[in-house]
Scaffold this motif. Structure first.
Motif, PDB file in Angstrom:
ATOM      1  N   ARG A 195       0.848  -1.194   0.000  1.00  0.00           N
ATOM      2  CA  ARG A 195       0.000   0.000   0.000  1.00  0.00           C
ATOM      3  C   ARG A 195       0.883   1.244   0.000  1.00  0.00           C
ATOM      4  NH1 ARG A 195      -4.547  -1.923   4.470  1.00  0.00           N
ATOM      5  NH2 ARG A 195      -5.769  -3.222   3.054  1.00  0.00           N
ATOM      6  N   ARG A 196       0.736   2.058  -1.055  1.00  0.00           N
ATOM      7  CA  ARG A 196       1.549   3.272  -1.184  1.00  0.00           C
ATOM      8  C   ARG A 196       0.644   4.457  -1.486  1.00  0.00           C
ATOM      9  NH1 ARG A 196       5.468  -0.340  -4.901  1.00  0.00           N
ATOM     10  NH2 ARG A 196       6.895  -1.091  -3.289  1.00  0.00           N
ATOM     11  N   PRO A 197      -0.030   4.984  -0.461  1.00  0.00           N
ATOM     12  CA  PRO A 197      -0.982   6.085  -0.679  1.00  0.00           C
ATOM     13  C   PRO A 197      -0.349   7.314  -1.307  1.00  0.00           C
ATOM     14  CG  PRO A 197      -1.196   5.170   1.540  1.00  0.00           C
ATOM     15  CD  PRO A 197       0.027   4.570   0.940  1.00  0.00           C
ATOM     16  N   ALA A 198       0.927   7.585  -0.970  1.00  0.00           N
ATOM     17  CA  ALA A 198       1.578   8.789  -1.504  1.00  0.00           C
ATOM     18  C   ALA A 198       1.697   8.737  -3.015  1.00  0.00           C
ATOM     19  CB  ALA A 198       2.968   8.937  -0.878  1.00  0.00           C
ATOM     20  N   LYS A 199       1.673   7.526  -3.588  1.00  0.00           N
ATOM     21  CA  LYS A 199       1.761   7.375  -5.037  1.00  0.00           C
ATOM     22  C   LYS A 199       0.397   7.105  -5.661  1.00  0.00           C
ATOM     23  CE  LYS A 199       6.532   5.711  -4.990  1.00  0.00           C
ATOM     24  NZ  LYS A 199       7.472   4.651  -5.436  1.00  0.00           N
ATOM     25  N   GLY A 200      -0.653   7.275  -4.859  1.00  0.00           N
ATOM     26  CA  GLY A 200      -2.000   7.054  -5.375  1.00  0.00           C
ATOM     27  C   GLY A 200      -2.371   5.597  -5.505  1.00  0.00           C
ATOM     28  N   GLU A 201      -1.571   4.707  -4.931  1.00  0.00           N
ATOM     29  CA  GLU A 201      -1.826   3.264  -5.026  1.00  0.00           C
ATOM     30  C   GLU A 201      -2.511   2.796  -3.748  1.00  0.00           C
ATOM     31  OE1 GLU A 201       2.138   2.554  -7.803  1.00  0.00           O
ATOM     32  OE2 GLU A 201       2.021   1.627  -5.837  1.00  0.00           O
TER      33      GLU A 201
ATOM     34  N   LEU B 241      -6.361   2.653 -10.887  1.00  0.00           N
ATOM     35  CA  LEU B 241      -4.972   2.308 -11.122  1.00  0.00           C
ATOM     36  C   LEU B 241      -4.450   3.033 -12.359  1.00  0.00           C
ATOM     37  CD1 LEU B 241      -2.503   0.606 -10.344  1.00  0.00           C
ATOM     38  CD2 LEU B 241      -3.398  -1.217 -11.811  1.00  0.00           C
ATOM     39  N   SER B 242      -3.319   3.700 -12.189  1.00  0.00           N
ATOM     40  CA  SER B 242      -2.696   4.403 -13.302  1.00  0.00           C
ATOM     41  C   SER B 242      -1.860   3.403 -14.109  1.00  0.00           C
ATOM     42  CB  SER B 242      -1.801   5.528 -12.770  1.00  0.00           C
ATOM     43  OG  SER B 242      -1.127   6.171 -13.830  1.00  0.00           O
ATOM     44  N   LEU B 243      -2.202   3.264 -15.400  1.00  0.00           N
ATOM     45  CA  LEU B 243      -1.525   2.315 -16.269  1.00  0.00           C
ATOM     46  C   LEU B 243      -0.896   3.046 -17.453  1.00  0.00           C
ATOM     47  CD1 LEU B 243      -4.285  -0.442 -16.333  1.00  0.00           C
ATOM     48  CD2 LEU B 243      -2.082  -0.606 -15.170  1.00  0.00           C
ATOM     49  N   PRO B 244       0.202   2.517 -17.979  1.00  0.00           N
ATOM     50  CA  PRO B 244       0.809   3.142 -19.168  1.00  0.00           C
ATOM     51  C   PRO B 244      -0.121   3.035 -20.373  1.00  0.00           C
ATOM     52  CG  PRO B 244       1.837   1.032 -18.695  1.00  0.00           C
ATOM     53  CD  PRO B 244       0.952   1.319 -17.540  1.00  0.00           C
ATOM     54  N   GLU B 245       0.001   3.970 -21.257  1.00  0.00           N
ATOM     55  CA  GLU B 245      -0.842   3.965 -22.453  1.00  0.00           C
ATOM     56  C   GLU B 245      -0.479   2.772 -23.350  1.00  0.00           C
ATOM     57  OE1 GLU B 245      -1.720   6.815 -26.364  1.00  0.00           O
ATOM     58  OE2 GLU B 245      -0.447   7.530 -24.699  1.00  0.00           O
ATOM     59  N   GLU B 246      -1.498   2.052 -23.758  1.00  0.00           N
ATOM     60  CA  GLU B 246      -1.270   0.904 -24.630  1.00  0.00           C
ATOM     61  C   GLU B 246      -1.180   1.381 -26.082  1.00  0.00           C
ATOM     62  OE1 GLU B 246      -3.534  -2.690 -23.901  1.00  0.00           O
ATOM     63  OE2 GLU B 246      -4.338  -1.803 -22.048  1.00  0.00           O
ATOM     64  N   LYS B 247      -0.092   1.020 -26.731  1.00  0.00           N
ATOM     65  CA  LYS B 247       0.080   1.428 -28.136  1.00  0.00           C
ATOM     66  C   LYS B 247       0.755   0.304 -28.913  1.00  0.00           C
ATOM     67  CE  LYS B 247       4.354   3.889 -26.946  1.00  0.00           C
ATOM     68  NZ  LYS B 247       5.077   5.172 -27.004  1.00  0.00           N
ATOM     69  N   SER B 248       0.431   0.260 -30.173  1.00  0.00           N
ATOM     70  CA  SER B 248       1.012  -0.767 -31.042  1.00  0.00           C
ATOM     71  C   SER B 248       2.417  -0.341 -31.471  1.00  0.00           C
ATOM     72  CB  SER B 248       0.133  -0.971 -32.285  1.00  0.00           C
ATOM     73  OG  SER B 248      -1.158  -1.387 -31.912  1.00  0.00           O
ATOM     74  N   LEU B 249       3.315  -1.304 -31.523  1.00  0.00           N
ATOM     75  CA  LEU B 249       4.693  -1.053 -31.908  1.00  0.00           C
ATOM     76  C   LEU B 249       4.937  -1.552 -33.323  1.00  0.00           C
ATOM     77  CD1 LEU B 249       6.513  -2.181 -28.626  1.00  0.00           C
ATOM     78  CD2 LEU B 249       5.938   0.149 -29.306  1.00  0.00           C
ATOM     79  N   SER B 250       5.698  -0.822 -34.030  1.00  0.00           N
ATOM     80  CA  SER B 250       6.056  -1.237 -35.392  1.00  0.00           C
ATOM     81  C   SER B 250       7.096  -2.351 -35.327  1.00  0.00           C
ATOM     82  CB  SER B 250       6.611  -0.045 -36.160  1.00  0.00           C
ATOM     83  OG  SER B 250       7.827   0.395 -35.569  1.00  0.00           O
ATOM     84  N   GLU B 251       7.328  -2.990 -36.465  1.00  0.00           N
ATOM     85  CA  GLU B 251       8.307  -4.072 -36.519  1.00  0.00           C
ATOM     86  C   GLU B 251       9.698  -3.571 -36.135  1.00  0.00           C
ATOM     87  OE1 GLU B 251       8.370  -6.203 -40.156  1.00  0.00           O
ATOM     88  OE2 GLU B 251       6.230  -6.706 -40.108  1.00  0.00           O
ATOM     89  N   SER B 252      10.061  -2.378 -36.580  1.00  0.00           N
ATOM     90  CA  SER B 252      11.385  -1.836 -36.267  1.00  0.00           C
ATOM     91  C   SER B 252      11.512  -1.533 -34.779  1.00  0.00           C
ATOM     92  CB  SER B 252      11.645  -0.572 -37.078  1.00  0.00           C
ATOM     93  OG  SER B 252      10.665   0.419 -36.805  1.00  0.00           O
ATOM     94  N   GLU B 253      10.419  -1.031 -34.169  1.00  0.00           N
ATOM     95  CA  GLU B 253      10.447  -0.750 -32.732  1.00  0.00           C
ATOM     96  C   GLU B 253      10.567  -2.034 -31.929  1.00  0.00           C
ATOM     97  OE1 GLU B 253       7.867   3.372 -32.216  1.00  0.00           O
ATOM     98  OE2 GLU B 253       6.784   1.488 -32.573  1.00  0.00           O
ATOM     99  N   ASN B 254       9.826  -3.069 -32.365  1.00  0.00           N
ATOM    100  CA  ASN B 254       9.924  -4.377 -31.703  1.00  0.00           C
ATOM    101  C   ASN B 254      11.336  -4.946 -31.821  1.00  0.00           C
ATOM    102  OD1 ASN B 254       7.494  -5.181 -30.396  1.00  0.00           O
ATOM    103  ND2 ASN B 254       6.495  -5.296 -32.398  1.00  0.00           N
ATOM    104  N   ALA B 255      11.911  -4.805 -33.000  1.00  0.00           N
ATOM    105  CA  ALA B 255      13.262  -5.316 -33.226  1.00  0.00           C
ATOM    106  C   ALA B 255      14.275  -4.588 -32.349  1.00  0.00           C
ATOM    107  CB  ALA B 255      13.633  -5.178 -34.701  1.00  0.00           C
TER     108      ALA B 255
END
Length: 510
Positions: A162-168, A174-188
């Motif tokens: 439990r970490r209230p200072a971080k909003g958890e 729950l704060s989650l990273p933005e989901e985005k699709s990666l290109s083949e070059s980024e995956n590589a």
């Protein structure tokens, strides 16, 4: 080194958890947890560690040791997701956060071997209860790892840390990273930057000790690597803690034992006080009423000696002081021997306990043993209710209410033990445990009497009459409140509460 994003993907791919049911949740310590999952022909134990520098998830075949005391997050998960079905399990992007989607049938526990039949039957019988959906997020970040159980709207139900200072905290989204699709070059690029370790040397060494074992899966490599290497680092750290604990306790107990032995040497010379009292009476005529010392000839040795006295007191009074000291030290020697024996036994028990600790090779078990040794005495599980005191080798037990009084009478004290209770006031029972062949000294009886007054309604008055007798002379009162007894062969005692004595006794609580 914690698992990287590509290693996590490979782990999840091999686990193939979709369609599995969660049978059990076990939390062995404060930085790891295990999920026991099952689907036909594929039972798995999924071990999750949030240890700094060794965050990981993998299947394990090692036995997971249960914590002796139920832990908060573990109990919450059991109540919420035990019996739930895993709908999906995947890493969010490449952010080392695993999302497990769970469905739990309403108001029933679905047994895996009959899962579909039971679920259909239950739904036809219970239309009022809806299925529950949860998200279990596992964040495998070194020094910031955590596990969250969220509802279908991503509101936190509870978290491993439990970490209230971080909003958890519970109730927050729950704060989650933005989901985005990666290109083949980024995956590589990510694959090149964070390669999947092959553990080739590990596989070879393991094959040497297990020639019949098939080729290791990536899960097995990860489990074996961390259990043998990262766990070894953890083991060394725990052994250092154990050594500090041992040295601290050993030095303190050894010093206490040395003090008792020094006191015994003084007590063994108690006869000198009687002899000095005799000399004071013999040379009492030489007291001048002003000197603090009596100069006289020792009729045993013929030498001149000096005896400290109180010039304001007579020869008889000064001699009586020396005789009293002689009497106390002579009678106290027996109790002192008991204390020395107890101290020596405690030191031997400490040595045996430390030997057991350093022989333990499982870091999880070792951590549990250490946590138990560091537990405050107030939290240790006792064999009986009430308070325990040890005074000069005599054990005194105090029941503070009717329930404790009744429990002590039924299961702890015996016929030869002494019972004390205040007259005309509600209060606890005080028991002095019997020592075969010994009579309860007056000082111990008065200490028990003070405790009886202190733990009663008579405390405000500062004094009370009480009675005492052996437990075998107590008879239960019919149709009376719990713990009520009727004494016979009792003796009376008047106690005026001694605050200084009570303070000293309370420091001797066991």
């Amino acid at each position: 080194m914690s698992l990287n994003c590509n290693e996590i993907d490979k782990i999840i791919s091999e686990l193939n958890l979709e369609g599995s049911f969660i049978q059990e949740v076990v939390q062995p310590n404060f930085n790891s947890i295990a999920l026991y999952t099952y689907k036909p022909g594929s039972p798995k134990t999924i071990f999750i560690s949030l240890e700094a520098g060794a965050c990981r998830i993998c299947e394990t075949r090692r036995k997971i040791t249960k914590n002796e005391k139920p832990l908060r997050f573990n109990e919450m998960l059991k109540s919420k997701i035990k019996g739930a079905r895993i709908l999906s399990c995947a890493q969010i992007g490449k952010d080392r956060i695993i999302r497990i989607e769970l469905e739990k049938a309403g108001a029933i526990y679905v047994m895996p071997q009959a899962q579909e039949h039971a679920a259909k039957k239950a739904k036809s019988m219970q239309t009022d209860d809806e299925d529950e959906f949860f998200f279990l997020y596992i964040r495998l970040w070194s020094n910031a790892g955590n596990i969250f159980l969220c509802d279908k709207n991503n509101l936190i139900l509870d978290s491993f840390y439990r970490r209230p200072a971080k909003g958890e905290k519970t109730g927050e989204e729950l704060s989650l990273p933005e989901e985005k699709s990666l290109s083949e070059s980024e995956n590589a690029a990510i694959t090149e930057k964070f390669p999947v370790r092959d553990f080739s040397e590990l596989a070879e060494s393991y094959a040497l000790s297990h020639p019949d074992y098939p080729e290791l899966t990536f899960n097995q490599k990860v489990d074996f690597f961390y259990s043998e290497n990262a766990a070894q680092t953890s083991l060394e750290s725990l052994l250092e803690q154990a050594e500090k604990w041992y040295e601290s306790h050993r030095s303190r107990q050894s010093a206490a034992l040395d003090r008792l032995k020094e006191k015994r040497e003084t007590f063994l010379n108690a006869a000198q006080y009687k002899h000095q009292g005799d000399l004071i009476l013999a040379y009492g005529y030489a007291l001048d009423g002003s000197s603090n010392f009596l100069e006289c000839e020792d009729f045993d040795t013929g030498k001149k000696i000096s005896i400290k006295i109180d010039p304001k007191k007579s020869a008889q009074e000064n001699a009586a002081n020396y005789y009293e000291t002689y009497k106390k030290q002579t009678s106290g020697l027996e109790n002192l021997e008991y204390d020395i024996e107890s101290a020596e036994k405690a030191l031997a028990d400490l040595e045996a306990q430390y030997a057991k600790i350093i022989a333990e090779k499982n870091p999880i078990k070792l951590e549990q043993i250490l946590r138990k040794t560091q537990k405050p005495k107030q939290q240790e599980k006792k064999s009986h209710p009430g308070l325990d005191f040890l005074l000069d080798g005599w054990q005194i037990i105090v029941g503070r209410d009717a329930s404790e009084n009744d429990e002590l009478l039924r299961h702890t004290v015996k016929g030869a033990d002494m019972w004390l209770h205040v007259r005309d006031y509600h209060g606890g029972y005080v028991f002095i445990k019997n020592r075969p062949g010994k009579t309860v000294p007056l000082e111990i009886l008065l200490a028990a009497g003070n405790l009886a007054v202190y733990f009663s309604k008579a405390r405000k008055n500062g004094k009370a009459d009480l009675y005492y007798t052996q437990v075998k002379h107590l008879r239960r009162a019919k149709n009376a409140p719990k713990g009520t007894v009727l004494p016979t062969n009792e003796k009376n005692l008047f106690i005026k509460l001694d605050e200084a004595k009570i303070r000293e006794i309370l420091t001797r609580i066991e």
